[in-house]
Write a protein that holds these residues in place. Structure first.
Motif, mmCIF file in Angstrom:
data_model
loop_
_atom_site.group_PDB
_atom_site.id
_atom_site.type_symbol
_atom_site.label_atom_id
_atom_site.label_comp_id
_atom_site.label_asym_id
_atom_site.label_seq_id
_atom_site.Cartn_x
_atom_site.Cartn_y
_atom_site.Cartn_z
ATOM 1 N N TRP A 96 0.835 -1.207 0.000
ATOM 2 C CA TRP A 96 0.000 0.000 0.000
ATOM 3 C C TRP A 96 0.869 1.256 0.000
ATOM 4 O O TRP A 96 0.653 2.185 -0.777
ATOM 5 C CB TRP A 96 -0.914 -0.012 1.217
ATOM 6 C CG TRP A 96 -1.948 1.070 1.222
ATOM 7 C CD1 TRP A 96 -1.799 2.359 1.660
ATOM 8 C CD2 TRP A 96 -3.298 0.968 0.755
ATOM 9 N NE1 TRP A 96 -2.968 3.065 1.510
ATOM 10 C CE2 TRP A 96 -3.902 2.233 0.953
ATOM 11 C CE3 TRP A 96 -4.052 -0.071 0.200
ATOM 12 C CZ2 TRP A 96 -5.234 2.486 0.615
ATOM 13 C CZ3 TRP A 96 -5.380 0.183 -0.135
ATOM 14 C CH2 TRP A 96 -5.960 1.450 0.074
ATOM 15 N N GLN A 97 1.884 1.295 0.877
ATOM 16 C CA GLN A 97 2.699 2.500 1.005
ATOM 17 C C GLN A 97 3.656 2.684 -0.176
ATOM 18 O O GLN A 97 4.032 3.808 -0.506
ATOM 19 C CB GLN A 97 3.439 2.489 2.344
ATOM 20 C CG GLN A 97 2.488 2.673 3.511
ATOM 21 C CD GLN A 97 3.140 2.610 4.885
ATOM 22 O OE1 GLN A 97 4.361 2.645 5.006
ATOM 23 N NE2 GLN A 97 2.319 2.505 5.928
ATOM 24 N N GLY A 151 1.561 7.931 3.206
ATOM 25 C CA GLY A 151 0.836 8.112 4.457
ATOM 26 C C GLY A 151 1.658 8.586 5.634
ATOM 27 O O GLY A 151 1.152 8.622 6.759
ATOM 28 N N HIS A 152 2.926 8.963 5.422
ATOM 29 C CA HIS A 152 3.737 9.507 6.521
ATOM 30 C C HIS A 152 4.857 10.355 5.925
ATOM 31 O O HIS A 152 5.134 10.293 4.726
ATOM 32 C CB HIS A 152 4.302 8.381 7.394
ATOM 33 C CG HIS A 152 5.225 7.455 6.683
ATOM 34 N ND1 HIS A 152 6.529 7.776 6.381
ATOM 35 C CD2 HIS A 152 5.049 6.194 6.189
ATOM 36 C CE1 HIS A 152 7.117 6.775 5.760
ATOM 37 N NE2 HIS A 152 6.238 5.798 5.617
ATOM 38 N N ARG A 192 11.831 11.818 -0.459
ATOM 39 C CA ARG A 192 10.598 11.197 0.015
ATOM 40 C C ARG A 192 10.016 10.322 -1.088
ATOM 41 O O ARG A 192 9.925 10.732 -2.240
ATOM 42 C CB ARG A 192 9.599 12.284 0.407
ATOM 43 C CG ARG A 192 8.284 11.773 0.996
ATOM 44 C CD ARG A 192 7.425 12.966 1.413
ATOM 45 N NE ARG A 192 6.204 12.552 2.078
ATOM 46 C CZ ARG A 192 5.051 12.327 1.467
ATOM 47 N NH1 ARG A 192 4.975 12.468 0.147
ATOM 48 N NH2 ARG A 192 3.978 11.968 2.148
ATOM 49 N N HIS A 193 9.629 9.112 -0.743
ATOM 50 C CA HIS A 193 9.028 8.221 -1.735
ATOM 51 C C HIS A 193 7.664 8.748 -2.158
ATOM 52 O O HIS A 193 6.860 9.171 -1.317
ATOM 53 C CB HIS A 193 8.867 6.814 -1.144
ATOM 54 C CG HIS A 193 8.150 5.866 -2.061
ATOM 55 N ND1 HIS A 193 8.739 5.331 -3.179
ATOM 56 C CD2 HIS A 193 6.878 5.368 -2.034
ATOM 57 C CE1 HIS A 193 7.885 4.540 -3.799
ATOM 58 N NE2 HIS A 193 6.744 4.548 -3.125
ATOM 59 N N GLN A 237 10.344 2.743 3.772
ATOM 60 C CA GLN A 237 10.326 1.765 4.851
ATOM 61 C C GLN A 237 8.918 1.763 5.424
ATOM 62 O O GLN A 237 8.444 2.800 5.898
ATOM 63 C CB GLN A 237 11.347 2.129 5.926
ATOM 64 C CG GLN A 237 11.508 1.077 7.011
ATOM 65 C CD GLN A 237 12.630 1.459 7.961
ATOM 66 O OE1 GLN A 237 12.690 2.572 8.460
ATOM 67 N NE2 GLN A 237 13.527 0.524 8.227
ATOM 68 N N VAL A 238 8.259 0.639 5.347
ATOM 69 C CA VAL A 238 6.878 0.582 5.812
ATOM 70 C C VAL A 238 6.801 0.991 7.282
ATOM 71 O O VAL A 238 7.684 0.684 8.087
ATOM 72 C CB VAL A 238 6.288 -0.836 5.610
ATOM 73 C CG1 VAL A 238 7.009 -1.874 6.436
ATOM 74 C CG2 VAL A 238 4.789 -0.843 5.913
ATOM 75 N N ARG A 239 5.723 1.689 7.616
ATOM 76 C CA ARG A 239 5.499 2.131 8.995
ATOM 77 C C ARG A 239 4.088 1.757 9.418
ATOM 78 O O ARG A 239 3.160 1.732 8.607
ATOM 79 C CB ARG A 239 5.706 3.638 9.126
ATOM 80 C CG ARG A 239 7.098 4.104 8.715
ATOM 81 C CD ARG A 239 7.306 5.562 9.037
ATOM 82 N NE ARG A 239 7.539 5.764 10.462
ATOM 83 C CZ ARG A 239 8.749 5.777 11.038
ATOM 84 N NH1 ARG A 239 9.831 5.596 10.303
ATOM 85 N NH2 ARG A 239 8.876 5.980 12.319
ATOM 86 N N SER A 240 3.933 1.495 10.698
ATOM 87 C CA SER A 240 2.626 1.145 11.250
ATOM 88 C C SER A 240 1.629 2.271 10.980
ATOM 89 O O SER A 240 1.958 3.448 11.128
ATOM 90 C CB SER A 240 2.742 0.911 12.758
ATOM 91 O OG SER A 240 3.648 -0.123 13.039
#
Length: 338
Positions: free
Chosen positions: A144-145, A151-152, A162-163, A282-285
């Motif tokens: 998703w990210q 989303g962050h 920034r991606h 880097q995926v984040r919660s």
């Protein structure tokens, strides 16, 4: 709860799967903003064995700090057992799932009970069971990210910029390398959901599975090199990454993009010459994003493939299976008595 202790898997040292110990430990207490989840299922992900083996494959500056003993794991699906006084939105008895505290290694989900930040949880989709929900959290949020919404604003340790996901409107061609794996099978489905034409790369026996998930084309990497046959691709999402990721430059059209999920090595000058954007994150919660993904899981738009389940006590055997590779979907630990 009838007891103040629980069963959990802990690490007291780095090493192979044999260092995973099934032990009696205290049930975690709650901090502000947390809920206590009685785990039904726990997802297994690569960071679990990175932690176990000492994170030798990660650049030293990206290695989180922690102290032994440590309970590994980030993904959980279960039932809310208790709620901190300041938490709104969840109540005892709610079914929830989540990716906890990532990118730290403080998720501590290989356990019967897990203290979870409420902001990292979403309600479990009614249309799937706990095993599939536990298998969806990290892998689904990663896809998703990378593809839908970051989303962050946290910088990635692997790049300065920034991606930014690229539009996947109808007509776009997306190649997914490692399409049958955890992140890969979500990336395939999310790209199809956005209307893209998807080329899936996998082993020959995985073709029926990937076609069923929506792949328009299939490349068997055991018989041909994907980068030698795929052409004019708008986006390659390479779930393998690493030192060979740049081989896909020859498949990507000018102005296209390469997204290595595990940080890739490439020649920045060559990428600039070819006008290819190489980007990762880097995926984040993120509980809110997980709720959005959960709606797609609930209505069947996105499916979770399970490549095998193991009881919590057999975490060692699960890690041994993961090390052999060629897994279709996700491995999940199930929790006794849940």
């Amino acid at each position: 709860m009838s007891s103040k202790t629980m069963k959990a898997i802990r690490l007291h040292e780095h090493g192979g799967p044999e260092v995973l110990r099934y032990e009696e430990v205290p049930v975690p207490g709650l901090k502000p903003g947390e809920v206590l989840v009685r785990a039904h299922a726990v997802g297994i992900n690569p960071p679990d064995w990175y932690l176990r083996d000492g994170m030798q494959n990660l650049p030293p500056e990206t290695r989180p700090k922690f102290d032994f003993p440590v309970i590994p794991g980030t993904d959980v699906s279960g039932v809310v057992e208790a709620v901190a006084p300041d938490v709104d939105g969840f109540a005892v008895g709610d079914e929830v799932f989540g990716l906890l505290r990532f990118p730290s290694f403080d998720g501590s989900t290989y356990a019967e009970y897990v203290a979870a930040p409420a902001a990292h949880l979403a309600r479990k989709p009614a249309g799937i069971d706990h095993v599939r929900a536990a298998g969806a959290a990290m892998s689904g949020l990663t896809a998703w990210q990378f593809l839908i919404e970051l989303g962050h604003d946290h910088p990635s340790p692997f790049q300065e910029a920034r991606h930014r996901p690229v539009p996947l409107a109808p007509g776009a061609t997306v190649l997914v390398n490692g399409a049958a794996g955890g992140v890969g099978h979500f990336a395939l489905q999310l790209a199809k959901w956005q209307g893209a034409h998807v080329i899936a790369v996998g082993a020959g026996a995985q073709e029926p599975f990937l076609r069923e998930l929506g792949a328009d084309e299939f490349i068997d990497y055991t018989t041909v090199r994907a980068e030698e046959v795929a052409r004019d691709v708008d986006l390659v999402i390479d779930t393998v990454g690493g030192p060979t990721s740049s081989r896909f430059f020859q498949s990507i059209k000018r102005g296209g993009s390469l997204f290595p999920v595990f940080f890739g090595e490439y020649d920045a000058d060559e990428a600039a010459r070819l006008q290819i954007t190489v980007s990762g994150t880097q995926v984040r919660s993120n509980g809110a994003q997980l709720a959005e993904l959960g709606a797609l899981l609930d209505d069947g738009t996105v499916r979770v493939a399970i490549g095998g389940t193991f009881p919590l006590a057999q975490a060692r055997q699960a890690h041994e299976r993961a090390a052999r590779g060629n897994i279709q979907g996700k491995l999940v630990l199930t929790v006794a008595g849940s």
